[in-house]
Design a protein around this motif. Structure first.
Motif, PDB file in Angstrom:
ATOM      1  N   ARG A  51       0.870  -1.172   0.000  1.00  0.00           N
ATOM      2  CA  ARG A  51       0.000   0.000   0.000  1.00  0.00           C
ATOM      3  C   ARG A  51       0.911   1.227   0.000  1.00  0.00           C
ATOM      4  O   ARG A  51       1.801   1.328   0.843  1.00  0.00           O
ATOM      5  CB  ARG A  51      -0.885  -0.025   1.243  1.00  0.00           C
ATOM      6  CG  ARG A  51      -1.914   1.060   1.310  1.00  0.00           C
ATOM      7  CD  ARG A  51      -2.784   0.886   2.560  1.00  0.00           C
ATOM      8  NE  ARG A  51      -3.608  -0.326   2.442  1.00  0.00           N
ATOM      9  CZ  ARG A  51      -3.944  -1.100   3.477  1.00  0.00           C
ATOM     10  NH1 ARG A  51      -3.515  -0.835   4.694  1.00  0.00           N
ATOM     11  NH2 ARG A  51      -4.703  -2.168   3.280  1.00  0.00           N
ATOM     12  N   SER A  89       1.035   5.568  -0.309  1.00  0.00           N
ATOM     13  CA  SER A  89       0.302   6.836  -0.270  1.00  0.00           C
ATOM     14  C   SER A  89       1.150   7.937  -0.872  1.00  0.00           C
ATOM     15  O   SER A  89       2.339   8.055  -0.567  1.00  0.00           O
ATOM     16  CB  SER A  89      -0.068   7.209   1.167  1.00  0.00           C
ATOM     17  OG  SER A  89      -0.961   6.263   1.701  1.00  0.00           O
ATOM     18  N   GLN A 109       3.291   0.690   3.175  1.00  0.00           N
ATOM     19  CA  GLN A 109       2.895  -0.341   4.124  1.00  0.00           C
ATOM     20  C   GLN A 109       2.892  -1.681   3.391  1.00  0.00           C
ATOM     21  O   GLN A 109       2.407  -1.772   2.269  1.00  0.00           O
ATOM     22  CB  GLN A 109       1.500  -0.032   4.681  1.00  0.00           C
ATOM     23  CG  GLN A 109       1.056  -0.965   5.774  1.00  0.00           C
ATOM     24  CD  GLN A 109      -0.310  -0.581   6.325  1.00  0.00           C
ATOM     25  OE1 GLN A 109      -1.115   0.055   5.664  1.00  0.00           O
ATOM     26  NE2 GLN A 109      -0.562  -0.988   7.549  1.00  0.00           N
ATOM     27  N   VAL A 117       2.782   1.282   9.100  1.00  0.00           N
ATOM     28  CA  VAL A 117       2.994   2.253   8.027  1.00  0.00           C
ATOM     29  C   VAL A 117       4.363   2.891   8.231  1.00  0.00           C
ATOM     30  O   VAL A 117       4.693   3.321   9.331  1.00  0.00           O
ATOM     31  CB  VAL A 117       1.892   3.333   8.037  1.00  0.00           C
ATOM     32  CG1 VAL A 117       2.170   4.412   7.000  1.00  0.00           C
ATOM     33  CG2 VAL A 117       0.527   2.707   7.819  1.00  0.00           C
ATOM     34  N   SER A 124      -4.039   6.707  -0.805  1.00  0.00           N
ATOM     35  CA  SER A 124      -3.472   5.361  -0.832  1.00  0.00           C
ATOM     36  C   SER A 124      -3.971   4.553  -2.019  1.00  0.00           C
ATOM     37  O   SER A 124      -5.131   4.647  -2.394  1.00  0.00           O
ATOM     38  CB  SER A 124      -3.827   4.599   0.447  1.00  0.00           C
ATOM     39  OG  SER A 124      -3.183   5.176   1.542  1.00  0.00           O
ATOM     40  N   GLN A 125      -3.053   3.743  -2.559  1.00  0.00           N
ATOM     41  CA  GLN A 125      -3.371   2.734  -3.553  1.00  0.00           C
ATOM     42  C   GLN A 125      -2.678   1.465  -3.106  1.00  0.00           C
ATOM     43  O   GLN A 125      -1.642   1.526  -2.432  1.00  0.00           O
ATOM     44  CB  GLN A 125      -2.858   3.128  -4.934  1.00  0.00           C
ATOM     45  CG  GLN A 125      -3.512   4.366  -5.519  1.00  0.00           C
ATOM     46  CD  GLN A 125      -2.889   4.699  -6.855  1.00  0.00           C
ATOM     47  OE1 GLN A 125      -1.745   5.117  -6.909  1.00  0.00           O
ATOM     48  NE2 GLN A 125      -3.647   4.492  -7.922  1.00  0.00           N
ATOM     49  N   GLU A 126      -3.223   0.318  -3.473  1.00  0.00           N
ATOM     50  CA  GLU A 126      -2.583  -0.928  -3.054  1.00  0.00           C
ATOM     51  C   GLU A 126      -2.587  -1.963  -4.164  1.00  0.00           C
ATOM     52  O   GLU A 126      -3.386  -1.904  -5.093  1.00  0.00           O
ATOM     53  CB  GLU A 126      -3.216  -1.488  -1.784  1.00  0.00           C
ATOM     54  CG  GLU A 126      -4.659  -1.850  -1.891  1.00  0.00           C
ATOM     55  CD  GLU A 126      -5.248  -2.281  -0.555  1.00  0.00           C
ATOM     56  OE1 GLU A 126      -6.165  -3.115  -0.608  1.00  0.00           O
ATOM     57  OE2 GLU A 126      -4.836  -1.799   0.505  1.00  0.00           O
TER      58      GLU A 126
END
Length: 182
Positions: free
Chosen positions: A46, A48, A59, A69, A77-79
């Protein structure tokens, strides 16, 4: 007194030398490292970023849990969540004063991009075939992640043991189609 000396040495930059020597980006700031959970490979990431494309924090998912984190709070955020028997096999990115972009590629193969492509480019690969991403170390500053170092190791393979109900972890014998550059 000796105990305090040992603890001071364990927290010193000399113990970080293995990670710092392969740092992409700046080495100035507050050092951090992800946890290592039972030899698990990274199963998700993840990231950000802020409006300027600076990577603020990272993360990792190790096994079934998300690690702390690393970096500074905030951002969007993108994961990327990996599937069964899928592992991170290479990471590319860019940096200026801070980490600006990460491109995470897996054994499937597929890649996910986080941040903006600006600045000096880098590419990180395992040193040996069959290794996968096990964790990250890095440096954070006031405005986000300033540098990153990658921890590689053998991918775990779970075998069912007869009757015990507990898995045994052994190094994978499958080789990644993405290895170190030759």
């Amino acid at each position: 007194m000796l105990l305090l000396l040992i603890l001071a040495l364990l927290g010193s930059p000399a113990c970080w030398a293995d990670y710092i020597s392969e740092m992409y980006g700046s080495r100035k700031g507050t050092f951090f490292c992800s946890s290592e959970y039972n030899g698990e490979a990274v199963k998700g990431i993840r990231v950000s970023t802020n409006g300027l494309g600076i990577i603020l924090n990272i993360q990792l998912q190790l096994g079934d849990f998300w690690d702390a984190v690393q970096g500074i709070p905030g951002g969007r955020s993108q994961e990327l969540i990996l599937g069964p028997d899928e592992y991170i096999t290479e990471i590319h990115g860019t940096f200026l004063l801070n980490l600006k972009q990460l491109i995470v590629c897996t054994s499937r193969p597929r890649c996910a991009s986080f941040g903006k492509r600006v600045g000096q480019e880098f590419s990180g690969f395992p040193k040996e075939e069959g290794e996968v991403l096990k964790g990250i170390c890095g440096v954070r500053g006031v405005f986000g992640i300033r540098g990153i170092s990658l921890k590689w190791g053998q991918a775990p393979t779970m075998l069912d043991t007869q009757g015990s109900g507990y898995p045994d972890w052994i190094p994978a014998d499958a080789q990644s189609q993405y290895g170190p550059e030759k």
